[in-house]
Design an enzyme around this catalytic site. Structure first.
Site: not given
Length: 709
Positions: A421, A558, A579
Site C-alpha cells: 500500500e 488479517w 483484527k
C-alpha cells in the site's frame, strides 16, 4: 601440479602446522548475556562523553526491548529514541590473527557499534541481520567494552518511516552471536547471509538439479588452494550426494565458486503433507583439516502459481489457506524466545492454515527455519509499507537484498514482497518498485515477487511491477457491506482473467469484551464498539465467497494475532489492533479462529459460536455450530433441537427459532466421528431487560482520526 600451486599448498600446510586454531572450523557462540542497558535521551553523545552515562545501568539479557509495555498501552507517549547497551568481552589471546565478527539478528531500528570507544560500524533497518567485524579493534587477552547504540526514532530514510501502522520496538530484540573464523572462510559479512546459496532446477520425482554458489574470502597475503567439500545428507544421516573440488582463493576480494549436483529419485518437500529436508554441509579443507563449515537446509520443491487456479507444489495442487502474522506479544513486544515463535506457529497449524504472510517485515530466522520443517508456504517481505517519504529508496533496496540473501535457502519461502500500500508520488513509487523487482529477480530469479495495493484495483499503477498482485480490502469494515466481496471477485474474473491475484488481507476487528447479538452487514469502524460477533459474521461470509473463487490464487486473513498500533485507539483499547483471530496475549481463540479451523483443519472440530455473547436480549434466537464431523445434535436445557440447516459452508450448521428461558440457558452440542463423541457447551443468560443494559454498555462514536490496518 605447477610450482605456484605447490608453493600455495606448502604455505597452507605450514600455517596449519604452526597455528593449530586454523585447523578448526568456525566457532559460533551466543553473545546474549552480560549486557547492561541505559535508555536516553542524552544531551550529548555518550560514546564521546562517557561522563554523561552516569552509573544507572540496568542488567539485561538479549533479546531485549525498552518498549515492551509503553508502546502497547500509552498511545502517542511511548519512547522512541536512542538507548545504549554495553558488555565486557575478554577474547582469548589465541584468537589474535583470526577473524572475529559480531552478528546481530535484529536491532531497532538504527544501530551503531563501538569497540573500546572506537566506531566499528552501523546498520539501518530494524528487521534484518547485520555483521560487524571487530578483529582489529580488540585487545586480546584483555577486557574490551562493546557498546551498541540503538535508536528507533522515525526517519524518512529508513523503512518503515513511522510507527503509525505498527510499532517498531526499540532495542537489541533478537539474538547476538560471536563468530570466529580463519582468514580463509565462507563469507560471513555478505549481507549477514550464510555465504552460500543453494538453488534448484528441474525438480521432479525422478531428478533434481542442485547448484551451490559459495562465496569464499581470503585475508592472507598469498593465494591458497583449498578443497571445497559439500555433502548432502538424508534426514537419517545417510549421504545422498557428495562433491569435492580444489579451488584457488585469491588474497583480494571475495570469489564465488560453484558446485553442481544431480539428485536422482529425490525425496521432495511437499509442504505440510511431507516437509522433507536434506542437510547441506559445505566445508573448506586445507591439508585434510576442516577450517570452515556452513550447514544449510535443502527442501527440493517446485512452486507454480497458476492464474485463476492456484498453487501447484511439485505438480500437485495444494490449498493456499493463508493468514498473516505480526511478531509482537503482549508485554513482551518483539523480544521473543524461540518458544514464543513456536507457540504462534502451533496455533497457525492448529487452525489448518497452509501458508503464512509474515507481515510487514523480515521476521526471526528461527521462524523461517521452523516453517521449513513444519511445511508452511511462506510470503516474506520488507517493511516498505503505507507511507512514502521519497527518501527511503536506498534503504528499501538494502533491506530487500538482506531479506533475500539471509533467507535464500529456506525452501518454505515461495515469494518476496516488495511493498504494501504505497502510492503517491506515483512516479517515484512506480520507479522504485520496478527497481525492487529487478533486484529481487537478479538476486533470486526462481521465486515470485509480489506488490500489494489497498484499492481493490487490479490495474493500480504501483501494483503492476511484480509477478503477482496482492490486493487488501476490508469489505464491510472500512466501507460498503460484507457481501460486496462477491461482486468484487466476480468483476475481476470477468475483466482481468489472466492476472495473477492474491487476496492479501481481509478481516475485521473483534474485541472479545464487546458483544452484540444481532449484527448486520456494516461494521462499526467509526465507533469504539468492535463486537466479536460482527467479526464472526464477516469471516463466515467472506471465506464462503473466497472458497468458491479460485481466481484468488491465495488469501490471507488479517491477522492471526492482535497487535500493537501505538498511534491509535480502537475498540475502546489504546494502541491495539484487534483484527486478530487470537488475543494479543495468545490466551483466547476467538470464534472466527474456530470457523477457519472447522473449514481448513483435518482435525475434528465442534464449536458453538457466540459463546461470549452471554447476556441475551432476544427470547427467540438462532444457534450456530461449526462441525467438520457431520451434522451435530443440539440440546437447549436438555431438550434436543431439530430445526437444523446448513449455513455458509458445509461445516456451518444453524439451529433456528430456539426459545430461551428467562435466566440461565445451557446450550450443548455433540457429534460422533470415528467412534468418538465430540461435545461443546456454553451458557446464555436471557432477560427482557438485557437490551437496555447492552445499549447503555455500548461505547460512543470516535472523534479522533484512526487507522485500521
Amino acid at each position: 601440479m605447477n610450482k605456484s600451486r605447490i608453493k600455495r599448498v606448502l604455505t597452507a600446510v605450514v600455517i596449519i602446522a604452526l597455528l593449530c586454531p586454523f585447523a578448526m572450523a568456525r566457532e559460533v557462540t551466543t553473545f546474549n548475556d552480560g549486557w547492561s542497558f541505559k535508555k536516553g535521551p542524552f544531551a550529548q553523545d555518550p560514546t564521546l562523553f562517557a561522563a554523561s552515562f552516569g552509573d544507572k545501568w540496568q542488567e539485561v539479557s538479549i533479546p531485549h526491548t525498552w518498549n515492551a509495555t509503553d508502546m502497547q498501552n500509552d498511545k502517542d507517549n511511548f519512547y522512541a529514541g536512542e538507548a545504549y547497551y554495553k558488555k565486557t568481552y575478554m577474547p582469548d589471546a589465541s584468537l589474535k590473527g583470526q577473524r572475529v565478527f559480531l552478528r546481530f539478528e535484529g536491532v531497532a531500528s538504527v544501530a551503531e557499534v563501538y569497540v573500546n570507544s572506537v566506531y566499528a560500524g552501523n546498520h539501518k533497518g530494524a528487521y534484518s541481520a547485520f555483521v560487524i567485524e571487530i578483529s582489529k579493534l580488540l585487545k586480546y587477552g584483555e577486557p574490551n567494552e562493546i557498546l551498541v547504540k540503538a535508536d528507533n526514532s522515525s526517519r524518512p530514510d529508513v523503512i518503515p518511516i513511522n510507527h503509525r501502522l505498527f510499532g517498531v520496538y526499540g532495542g537489541m530484540y533478537r539474538p547476538v552471536e560471536l563468530i570466529v573464523t580463519n582468514n580463509i572462510h565462507i563469507a560471513v559479512s555478505d549481507f549477514a547471509s550464510p555465504g552460500m546459496y543453494v538453488s534448484q532446477k528441474r525438480v521432479s520425482h525422478k531428478q533434481a538439479d542442485v547448484h551451490l554458489n559459495i562465496k569464499l574470502e581470503n585475508k592472507n597475503k598469498t593465494a591458497a588452494d583449498v578443497q571445497l567439500v559439500t555433502t548432502i545428507y538424508e534426514t537419517d544421516g545417510r549421504t545422498k550426494a557428495r562433491k569435492e573440488n580444489t579451488v584457488t582463493v585469491l588474497p583480494q576480494g571475495r570469489k564465488f565458486f560453484g558446485q553442481e549436483f544431480v539428485i536422482k529419485n529425490p525425496h521432495l518437500w511437499q509442504g505440510l503433507e511431507d516437509p522433507y529436508l536434506y542437510k547441506v554441509v559445505t566445508q573448506v579443507v586445507v591439508a585434510g583439516k576442516v577450517i570452515d563449515e556452513v550447514v544449510q537446509p535443502l527442501g527440493l520443491r517446485h512452486f507454480e502459481l497458476k492464474a485463476a487456479d492456484g498453487m501447484y507444489l511439485n505438480g500437485k495442487k495444494v490449498p493456499m489457506y493463508g493468514t498473516c502474522r505480526h511478531q509482537d506479544w503482549w508485554q513482551l513486544g518483539s523480544a521473543l524466545s524461540n518458544k514464543d515463535h513456536e507457540t504462534d506457529l502451533n496455533m497457525i497449524k492448529e487452525m489448518g492454515a497452509t501458508t503464512i504472510r509474515f507481515a510487514h517485515y523480515q521476521q526471526a530466522e528461527y521462524i523461517y527455519a521452523k516453517c521449513d520443517s513444519i511445511g508452511f508456504m511462506v510470503w516474506a517481505e520488507i517493511p516498505f509499507v503505507n507511507r512514502v517519504s521519497t527518501w527511503e529508496g536506498e534503504n528499501a533496496k538494502q533491506q530487500l537484498v538482506e531479506l533475500i540473501r539471509q533467507n535464500y535457502n529456506h525452501p518454505s519461502i515461495y515469494i518476496w514482497g516488495l511493498h504494501n500500500e504505497v502510492y503517491t508520488p506515483y512516479g517515484y513509487t512506480v520507479a522504485l518498485t520496478e527497481e525492487l523487482n529487478d533486484i529481487a529477480k537478479s538476486e533470486d530469479p526462481d521465486r515470485y515477487t509480489v506488490s500489494v495495493n489497498g484499492h481493490s484495483q487490479v490495474d493500480q499503477a504501483s501494483n503492476l511491477n511484480a509477478d503477482i498482485q496482492g490486493i487488501n480490502h476490508y469489505f464491510g469494515w472500512y466501507g460498503g457491506k460484507i457481501g460486496d466481496v462477491e461482486k468484487w471477485v466476480s468483476g475481476m474474473e470477468k475483466n482481468f482473467p489472466e492476472h495473477k491475484v492474491i487476496f492479501s488481507e481481509y478481516g475485521a476487528e473483534a474485541n472479545i469484551n464487546q458483544q452484540e447479538e444481532n449484527v448486520g452487514e456494516v461494521g462499526r469502524y467509526f465507533s469504539q464498539f468492535y463486537p466479536e460477533t460482527f467479526s464472526t459474521r464477516f469471516h463466515e461470509t467472506q471465506w464462503s465467497v473466497i472458497a468458491k473463487h479460485p481466481y484468488l490464487m491465495a488469501s490471507y486473513i488479517w491477522n492471526t494475532f492482535d497487535f500493537a498500533t501505538p498511534a491509535t485507539t480502537q475498540g475502546g483499547v489504546e494502541a491495539r489492533n484487534m483484527k486478530g483471530l487470537v488475543t494479543f496475549d495468545r490466551k483466547t481463540r476467538k470464534d472466527p479462529f474456530y470457523w477457519y479451523k472447522a473449514n481448513w483443519s483435518k482435525d475434528p472440530v465442534l464449536h458453538i459460536t457466540q459463546r461470549r455473547a452471554t447476556e441475551r436480549e432476544n427470547e427467540v434466537t438462532d444457534v450456530a455450530v461449526y462441525s467438520n464431523a457431520g451434522a451435530p445434535q443440539l440440546f437447549v436445557n436438555g431438550v434436543e433441537m431439530k430445526s437444523i440447516s446448513t449455513g455458509m459452508t458445509a461445516v456451518h450448521y444453524i439451529f433456528s427459532n430456539i426459545e430461551l428461558n428467562v435466566g440461565e440457558n445451557v446450550i450443548e452440542a455433540q457429534v460422533s466421528r470415528d467412534g468418538k463423541v465430540l461435545k461443546d457447551k456454553i451458557v446464555w443468560n436471557y432477560s427482557p431487560d438485557n437490551k437496555a443494559r447492552n445499549a447503555l454498555a455500548s461505547p460512543k462514536e470516535k472523534t479522533k482520526e484512526h487507522i485500521g490496518l
